[in-house]
Design a protein around this motif. Structure first.
Motif, PDB file in Angstrom:
ATOM      1  N   LEU A 133       0.836  -1.203   0.000  1.00  0.00           N
ATOM      2  CA  LEU A 133       0.000   0.000   0.000  1.00  0.00           C
ATOM      3  C   LEU A 133       0.868   1.250   0.000  1.00  0.00           C
ATOM      4  CD1 LEU A 133      -2.779  -0.980   2.588  1.00  0.00           C
ATOM      5  CD2 LEU A 133      -2.899  -1.097   0.089  1.00  0.00           C
ATOM      6  N   TYR A 134       1.938   1.204   0.786  1.00  0.00           N
ATOM      7  CA  TYR A 134       2.832   2.359   0.811  1.00  0.00           C
ATOM      8  C   TYR A 134       3.539   2.549  -0.526  1.00  0.00           C
ATOM      9  CZ  TYR A 134       6.992   5.088   1.315  1.00  0.00           C
ATOM     10  OH  TYR A 134       7.966   6.014   1.078  1.00  0.00           O
ATOM     11  N   GLU A 135       4.106   1.472  -1.067  1.00  0.00           N
ATOM     12  CA  GLU A 135       4.865   1.575  -2.318  1.00  0.00           C
ATOM     13  C   GLU A 135       3.977   2.072  -3.465  1.00  0.00           C
ATOM     14  OE1 GLU A 135       7.902   1.453  -2.640  1.00  0.00           O
ATOM     15  OE2 GLU A 135       8.770   0.195  -1.083  1.00  0.00           O
ATOM     16  N   SER A 136       2.710   1.656  -3.453  1.00  0.00           N
ATOM     17  CA  SER A 136       1.807   2.023  -4.543  1.00  0.00           C
ATOM     18  C   SER A 136       1.257   3.436  -4.411  1.00  0.00           C
ATOM     19  CB  SER A 136       0.635   1.038  -4.618  1.00  0.00           C
ATOM     20  OG  SER A 136       1.095  -0.278  -4.866  1.00  0.00           O
ATOM     21  N   SER A 137       1.298   3.982  -3.208  1.00  0.00           N
ATOM     22  CA  SER A 137       0.687   5.304  -2.979  1.00  0.00           C
ATOM     23  C   SER A 137       1.671   6.371  -2.550  1.00  0.00           C
ATOM     24  CB  SER A 137      -0.394   5.184  -1.901  1.00  0.00           C
ATOM     25  OG  SER A 137       0.188   4.856  -0.643  1.00  0.00           O
ATOM     26  N   GLN A 138       2.779   5.956  -1.907  1.00  0.00           N
ATOM     27  CA  GLN A 138       3.751   6.882  -1.307  1.00  0.00           C
ATOM     28  C   GLN A 138       3.092   7.767  -0.255  1.00  0.00           C
ATOM     29  OE1 GLN A 138       7.296   6.934  -2.019  1.00  0.00           O
ATOM     30  NE2 GLN A 138       6.526   4.952  -2.706  1.00  0.00           N
ATOM     31  N   ALA A 139       2.004   7.249   0.334  1.00  0.00           N
ATOM     32  CA  ALA A 139       1.287   8.002   1.361  1.00  0.00           C
ATOM     33  C   ALA A 139       2.012   7.912   2.702  1.00  0.00           C
ATOM     34  CB  ALA A 139      -0.133   7.456   1.513  1.00  0.00           C
ATOM     35  N   ALA A 140       1.751   8.874   3.561  1.00  0.00           N
ATOM     36  CA  ALA A 140       2.234   8.794   4.932  1.00  0.00           C
ATOM     37  C   ALA A 140       1.422   7.746   5.678  1.00  0.00           C
ATOM     38  CB  ALA A 140       2.100  10.158   5.613  1.00  0.00           C
ATOM     39  N   ILE A 141       2.102   6.766   6.260  1.00  0.00           N
ATOM     40  CA  ILE A 141       1.420   5.697   6.998  1.00  0.00           C
ATOM     41  C   ILE A 141       2.032   5.604   8.387  1.00  0.00           C
ATOM     42  CG2 ILE A 141       0.916   3.231   7.127  1.00  0.00           C
ATOM     43  CD1 ILE A 141       0.960   3.111   4.101  1.00  0.00           C
ATOM     44  N   LEU A 142       1.191   5.769   9.405  1.00  0.00           N
ATOM     45  CA  LEU A 142       1.612   5.664  10.802  1.00  0.00           C
ATOM     46  C   LEU A 142       1.173   4.318  11.354  1.00  0.00           C
ATOM     47  CD1 LEU A 142       2.691   6.811  13.493  1.00  0.00           C
ATOM     48  CD2 LEU A 142       0.454   7.880  13.835  1.00  0.00           C
ATOM     49  N   MET A 143       2.135   3.522  11.788  1.00  0.00           N
ATOM     50  CA  MET A 143       1.864   2.220  12.399  1.00  0.00           C
ATOM     51  C   MET A 143       2.008   2.356  13.912  1.00  0.00           C
ATOM     52  SD  MET A 143       4.120  -0.142   9.775  1.00  0.00           S
ATOM     53  CE  MET A 143       5.614   0.800  10.123  1.00  0.00           C
ATOM     54  N   ILE A 144       1.007   1.879  14.647  1.00  0.00           N
ATOM     55  CA  ILE A 144       1.012   1.985  16.109  1.00  0.00           C
ATOM     56  C   ILE A 144       0.930   0.599  16.706  1.00  0.00           C
ATOM     57  CG2 ILE A 144      -0.199   2.921  18.112  1.00  0.00           C
ATOM     58  CD1 ILE A 144      -1.243   5.144  16.330  1.00  0.00           C
ATOM     59  N   GLY A 145       1.801   0.329  17.677  1.00  0.00           N
ATOM     60  CA  GLY A 145       1.789  -1.004  18.264  1.00  0.00           C
ATOM     61  C   GLY A 145       2.467  -1.063  19.613  1.00  0.00           C
ATOM     62  N   GLU A 146       2.658  -2.276  20.081  1.00  0.00           N
ATOM     63  CA  GLU A 146       3.222  -2.505  21.398  1.00  0.00           C
ATOM     64  C   GLU A 146       4.745  -2.311  21.388  1.00  0.00           C
ATOM     65  OE1 GLU A 146       1.303  -3.205  24.259  1.00  0.00           O
ATOM     66  OE2 GLU A 146      -0.220  -2.545  22.832  1.00  0.00           O
ATOM     67  N   GLU A 147       5.343  -2.444  22.552  1.00  0.00           N
ATOM     68  CA  GLU A 147       6.767  -2.168  22.720  1.00  0.00           C
ATOM     69  C   GLU A 147       7.648  -3.008  21.797  1.00  0.00           C
ATOM     70  OE1 GLU A 147       9.983  -0.192  24.863  1.00  0.00           O
ATOM     71  OE2 GLU A 147       7.864   0.216  24.571  1.00  0.00           O
ATOM     72  N   ALA A 148       7.221  -4.243  21.507  1.00  0.00           N
ATOM     73  CA  ALA A 148       8.041  -5.150  20.712  1.00  0.00           C
ATOM     74  C   ALA A 148       7.857  -4.980  19.207  1.00  0.00           C
ATOM     75  CB  ALA A 148       7.722  -6.597  21.099  1.00  0.00           C
ATOM     76  N   LEU A 149       6.996  -4.057  18.763  1.00  0.00           N
ATOM     77  CA  LEU A 149       6.709  -3.931  17.334  1.00  0.00           C
ATOM     78  C   LEU A 149       7.955  -3.685  16.478  1.00  0.00           C
ATOM     79  CD1 LEU A 149       4.717  -3.871  15.010  1.00  0.00           C
ATOM     80  CD2 LEU A 149       4.235  -1.467  15.541  1.00  0.00           C
ATOM     81  N   PRO A 150       8.864  -2.787  16.860  1.00  0.00           N
ATOM     82  CA  PRO A 150      10.053  -2.597  16.020  1.00  0.00           C
ATOM     83  C   PRO A 150      10.858  -3.874  15.818  1.00  0.00           C
ATOM     84  CG  PRO A 150       9.833  -0.774  17.560  1.00  0.00           C
ATOM     85  CD  PRO A 150       8.817  -1.806  17.962  1.00  0.00           C
ATOM     86  N   ASN A 151      11.010  -4.672  16.876  1.00  0.00           N
ATOM     87  CA  ASN A 151      11.748  -5.931  16.742  1.00  0.00           C
ATOM     88  C   ASN A 151      10.999  -6.932  15.872  1.00  0.00           C
ATOM     89  OD1 ASN A 151      14.055  -5.288  18.238  1.00  0.00           O
ATOM     90  ND2 ASN A 151      13.071  -5.827  20.181  1.00  0.00           N
ATOM     91  N   LYS A 152       9.664  -6.946  15.983  1.00  0.00           N
ATOM     92  CA  LYS A 152       8.876  -7.845  15.142  1.00  0.00           C
ATOM     93  C   LYS A 152       9.061  -7.523  13.663  1.00  0.00           C
ATOM     94  CE  LYS A 152       5.047  -8.833  18.360  1.00  0.00           C
ATOM     95  NZ  LYS A 152       3.577  -8.699  18.553  1.00  0.00           N
ATOM     96  N   LEU A 153       9.134  -6.238  13.357  1.00  0.00           N
ATOM     97  CA  LEU A 153       9.229  -5.820  11.958  1.00  0.00           C
ATOM     98  C   LEU A 153      10.600  -6.107  11.349  1.00  0.00           C
ATOM     99  CD1 LEU A 153       7.255  -2.450  12.032  1.00  0.00           C
ATOM    100  CD2 LEU A 153       6.539  -4.607  10.978  1.00  0.00           C
ATOM    101  N   LYS A 154      11.586  -6.435  12.166  1.00  0.00           N
ATOM    102  CA  LYS A 154      12.913  -6.758  11.642  1.00  0.00           C
ATOM    103  C   LYS A 154      12.892  -7.994  10.750  1.00  0.00           C
ATOM    104  CE  LYS A 154      15.814  -4.660  15.222  1.00  0.00           C
ATOM    105  NZ  LYS A 154      16.794  -4.922  16.307  1.00  0.00           N
ATOM    106  N   ARG A 155      11.885  -8.833  10.928  1.00  0.00           N
ATOM    107  CA  ARG A 155      11.760 -10.032  10.086  1.00  0.00           C
ATOM    108  C   ARG A 155      11.523  -9.659   8.632  1.00  0.00           C
ATOM    109  NH1 ARG A 155       6.968 -13.260  12.396  1.00  0.00           N
ATOM    110  NH2 ARG A 155       7.346 -14.411  10.445  1.00  0.00           N
ATOM    111  N   TRP A 156      10.977  -8.472   8.382  1.00  0.00           N
ATOM    112  CA  TRP A 156      10.686  -8.020   7.023  1.00  0.00           C
ATOM    113  C   TRP A 156      11.644  -6.868   6.708  1.00  0.00           C
ATOM    114  CZ3 TRP A 156       7.024  -9.706  10.432  1.00  0.00           C
ATOM    115  CH2 TRP A 156       6.192 -10.749  10.006  1.00  0.00           C
TER     116      TRP A 156
END
Length: 248
Positions: A133-156
């Protein structure tokens, strides 16, 4: 005065201008005002109870953002349907069609997208869909989550590398607690020593402070007091999030 300090005004319109509201707003502002060659994904994260969802709702209204709060049972299809519902667009028949609809509207409107409870989409392996969705739109996207979210996203790696800013939510402060009194304890003046005690017992949680402020107002009104300090509060219990011990 800093930009963050300028946002921390007295409560108005049913919203207390606490620190994390200002941080959430600054996070999405960074994505909206970024240079053309910079990524537009930002992440606002922190422990449960820090007031992230409250902040996100307010920022969504003030920034005219599309806002969705993911659920643990959501599939990719349900996520896209929820975003399209927020946009007032009839969903297409397939996931690719719906993804194109979302991306097109984000690109044309220029309005940001806020995804609350992003952890659920990570757990449902929908991270690449958000990146699409981001790549196709270049829109500003805010992701909100728990404390571990940054580490979870390291998989991608491709997703993690497109995050412009990682913004940690901050634990509640005495200043925040003072702002919250206008909403949760408006009929009773709470002294600084009692507010400091609330913050100490909250372990950073805005939610626990709010619960205690309502309790202080109830107890003060029952006692016929319009001011409450630590000495007047005495040995009354305050909410800490812990289950009460059983009394024999």
């Amino acid at each position: 005065m800093t930009q963050l300090e300028a946002t921390l005004k007295p409560a108005a319109g049913g919203i207390a201008q606490i620190t994390n509201l200002g941080l959430c707003d600054l996070a999405i502002e960074r994505a909206l005002s970024r240079s053309a060659n910079l990524p537009g994904l930002v992440c606002f994260y922190g422990p449960s109870g820090y007031g992230k969802s409250m902040a996100a709702n307010h920022v969504a209204n003030s920034r005219r953002a599309r806002y969705v709060q993911a659920k643990s049972v959501w599939t990719k299809k349900h996520f896209l349907k929820a975003v399209l519902f927020e946009m007032g667009i009839k969903p297409g028949g397939t996931i690719p069609e719906m993804a194109d609809q979302v991306a097109e509207e984000l690109a044309v409107s220029g309005r940001p997208l806020i995804i609350d409870e992003m952890d659920h989409l990570v757990d449902r392996n929908a991270v690449e869909l958000v990146r699409d969705l981001y790549e196709s739109s270049q829109a500003a996207i805010l992701m909100i989550g728990e404390e571990a979210l940054p580490n979870k996203l390291k998989r991608w790696e491709r997703m993690h590398g497109r995050v412009l800013a990682w913004v940690p939510a901050q634990p509640v402060t005495t200043g925040d607690a003072r702002q919250l009194t206008s909403l949760y304890c408006p009929r009773v003046k709470v002294a600084d020593d009692l507010l400091m005690r609330l913050v100490e017992l909250s372990h950073g949680s805005v939610r626990r402070v709010c619960v205690n402020l309502e309790r202080i107002q109830e107890e003060a009104m029952l006692a016929g007091k319009d001011v409450m300090d630590l000495a007047l509060w005495g040995k009354r219990e305050l909410y800490t999030g812990e289950a009460p011990k059983r009394r024999a």
